[in-house]
Design an enzyme around this catalytic site. Sequence first.
Site, PDB file in Angstrom:
ATOM      1  N   ASP A 152      -1.325 -10.457  -0.471  1.00  0.00           N
ATOM      2  CA  ASP A 152       0.059 -10.469  -0.012  1.00  0.00           C
ATOM      3  C   ASP A 152       0.229 -11.183   1.327  1.00  0.00           C
ATOM      4  O   ASP A 152       1.262 -11.814   1.576  1.00  0.00           O
ATOM      5  CB  ASP A 152       0.650  -9.058   0.032  1.00  0.00           C
ATOM      6  CG  ASP A 152      -0.199  -8.044   0.786  1.00  0.00           C
ATOM      7  OD1 ASP A 152      -1.181  -8.446   1.446  1.00  0.00           O
ATOM      8  OD2 ASP A 152       0.116  -6.842   0.700  1.00  0.00           O
ATOM      9  N   THR A 153      -0.786 -11.112   2.181  1.00  0.00           N
ATOM     10  CA  THR A 153      -0.675 -11.804   3.465  1.00  0.00           C
ATOM     11  C   THR A 153      -0.661 -13.318   3.279  1.00  0.00           C
ATOM     12  O   THR A 153      -0.001 -14.037   4.035  1.00  0.00           O
ATOM     13  CB  THR A 153      -1.813 -11.403   4.407  1.00  0.00           C
ATOM     14  OG1 THR A 153      -1.934  -9.985   4.419  1.00  0.00           O
ATOM     15  CG2 THR A 153      -1.559 -11.890   5.821  1.00  0.00           C
ATOM     16  N   ALA A 212       0.804  -1.216   0.000  1.00  0.00           N
ATOM     17  CA  ALA A 212       0.000   0.000   0.000  1.00  0.00           C
ATOM     18  C   ALA A 212       0.839   1.269   0.000  1.00  0.00           C
ATOM     19  O   ALA A 212       0.309   2.354  -0.231  1.00  0.00           O
ATOM     20  CB  ALA A 212      -0.943   0.002   1.203  1.00  0.00           C
ATOM     21  N   THR A 213       2.139   1.165   0.251  1.00  0.00           N
ATOM     22  CA  THR A 213       3.010   2.337   0.207  1.00  0.00           C
ATOM     23  C   THR A 213       4.185   2.167  -0.746  1.00  0.00           C
ATOM     24  O   THR A 213       4.805   3.160  -1.131  1.00  0.00           O
ATOM     25  CB  THR A 213       3.562   2.686   1.603  1.00  0.00           C
ATOM     26  OG1 THR A 213       4.273   1.548   2.123  1.00  0.00           O
ATOM     27  CG2 THR A 213       2.433   3.050   2.560  1.00  0.00           C
ATOM     28  N   SER A 214       4.497   0.935  -1.129  1.00  0.00           N
ATOM     29  CA  SER A 214       5.626   0.699  -2.032  1.00  0.00           C
ATOM     30  C   SER A 214       5.403  -0.590  -2.796  1.00  0.00           C
ATOM     31  O   SER A 214       4.595  -1.440  -2.408  1.00  0.00           O
ATOM     32  CB  SER A 214       6.943   0.625  -1.249  1.00  0.00           C
ATOM     33  OG  SER A 214       6.942  -0.494  -0.377  1.00  0.00           O
ATOM     34  N   ASN A 263      -7.023  -7.568  11.952  1.00  0.00           N
ATOM     35  CA  ASN A 263      -6.250  -6.435  11.434  1.00  0.00           C
ATOM     36  C   ASN A 263      -6.012  -5.417  12.543  1.00  0.00           C
ATOM     37  O   ASN A 263      -6.957  -4.983  13.202  1.00  0.00           O
ATOM     38  CB  ASN A 263      -7.006  -5.747  10.298  1.00  0.00           C
ATOM     39  CG  ASN A 263      -7.039  -6.566   9.035  1.00  0.00           C
ATOM     40  OD1 ASN A 263      -6.816  -7.765   9.056  1.00  0.00           O
ATOM     41  ND2 ASN A 263      -7.331  -5.922   7.927  1.00  0.00           N
ATOM     42  N   GLY A 277       8.144  -6.406   6.640  1.00  0.00           N
ATOM     43  CA  GLY A 277       9.034  -5.294   6.923  1.00  0.00           C
ATOM     44  C   GLY A 277       9.152  -4.966   8.395  1.00  0.00           C
ATOM     45  O   GLY A 277      10.223  -4.566   8.882  1.00  0.00           O
ATOM     46  N   THR A 333       2.399  -2.235   6.805  1.00  0.00           N
ATOM     47  CA  THR A 333       1.432  -1.154   6.965  1.00  0.00           C
ATOM     48  C   THR A 333       0.372  -1.564   7.976  1.00  0.00           C
ATOM     49  O   THR A 333      -0.010  -0.798   8.860  1.00  0.00           O
ATOM     50  CB  THR A 333       0.780  -0.825   5.609  1.00  0.00           C
ATOM     51  OG1 THR A 333       1.802  -0.434   4.687  1.00  0.00           O
ATOM     52  CG2 THR A 333      -0.221   0.307   5.748  1.00  0.00           C
TER      53      THR A 333
END
Length: 505
Positions: free
Chosen positions: A262-263, A20-22, A323, A436, A286
């Site tokens: 992705d998870t 969501a950011t990269s 989440n 990350g 994120t």
Amino acid sequence: MNDAQGAGEPLAVAAVDLGATSGRVMLGVLADGRIELIAAHRFENRLRDEDGQLRWDIDALWAEVRQGLRAAHDGAVERGLTGLASIGIDSWAVDYGLVGPDLVGADGASVPGSGEVLGEVVAYRDHRTDGIPESFAEQVSRERQYTLTGIAQQPFNTLYQLVADDRPATLPPGSTLLMVPDLLGYLLTGERRTERTNASSTGMLAVGGQGWSAELLTAAGVDPDLLAPLISPGERLGTVLPELVRELGIGEVPVIAVGSHDTASAVLAVPAADDAHPVAFISSGTWSLIGLELSAPVSTAAALEAGFTNEGGVDGTTRFLKNVAGMWLVSESIRQWEEEGARVDLADLLAAAAVMPAHRFRIDPTDPAFLAPGRMADRVMLAARPLEGEDERPRTPAQLVRCILESLAETYREELHTACRLARMPLPERLHVVGGGSRNALLNQLTADALGIEVVAGPMEATALGNVALQARALGAVPGEHGALRGLVRASVELERFSPSIPSG
């Protein structure tokens, strides 16, 4: 296995991994029983606020993906390989694009991949779904929705986005809704499919993942013909279109459906031992996605009330998770400070937070007030409640980050204990943190202390590793037996372990 690869020979694949950011395109080389990951291309992925609506720039993402695939191919050739053996795509969940019908050629046949992307890809953080879950529950109760899908009613679920979206009613016949990774798969191959792990996040897939819930589609006014046929992780989606083969110079490469949520790919790369059951994990980025990998969903009334969701995993597994806002809180706070003129180094900030006095302030990281971007540090400061003996709020960046990380660690403890209680399982001996956020040693230690169990951190690039590993299995380069993929991951990475300062019990 791909005809170009003999048994035991090195294998190169490309993992397109969009966050969501990269985003990144990773070259994965499988040789000597381990995976080597090489970053072929990294790029930013930023939300755009246009006309009061948060959107993704899908054209920019598509351009970056093409550049990355070209770089991955070149990287494989530089290592003496013939090129890429396959491509897999994963991304964040719930968001979708709308694609018009394919054009018809002179021979009367449709031209694969010629359908136009219709309109914008609206982001899940947009406010268009405000109030939608509540109004939809008047048609289909929350309890009934959960029974049908096993998915928690998050305001950003695809189901609610579609209720708020007036575009589908005016689409031409032959149009299709495609989740973000499926949309990129379509642009690559011309094939329209919806991969099951991502479909499970929509709030429209029937529990167990075999098909769409007709009851919910009817209630939402969604035409079933708008949804693409399902495809399972490990199945072949198609082959790169001829015009892209010429443009990118990568050959007629097959595209394989991976855990496109992705998870799902990240949890596949959790380096748990073969006999670990259940596997407790946090996919930390994120979002912090915390839960258990199970063999079947837990769709009880108690799980619904606790806010847990049952997402489909690779090989028929279930990710029973919740989440939590995650490192979004830190990254958005840093963005505010930088916009205000400060120069912020994350490592220095974490080091400063590590020596701050402990247990002074708390926030609730699950509060929807932290969902939207903008002025996050201010919102954290205002939401922080002082603990006993305190009569002020966190003011400095180090104090704010310490507050965020301690609050996350305590939330992890509460949610993992809740997950185990709901699944009727004991607390596992260890918690795996991948993604990350696994590099955040302070948060890992705080989590180990809060839970009183070992925290195993890594791999950082879990999503890409899971993506690559599944492609390798689909190509026949990895055995199909249970535990083979995680064994491959364990052989490929170095892990860091954090023991609790004060052991549980």
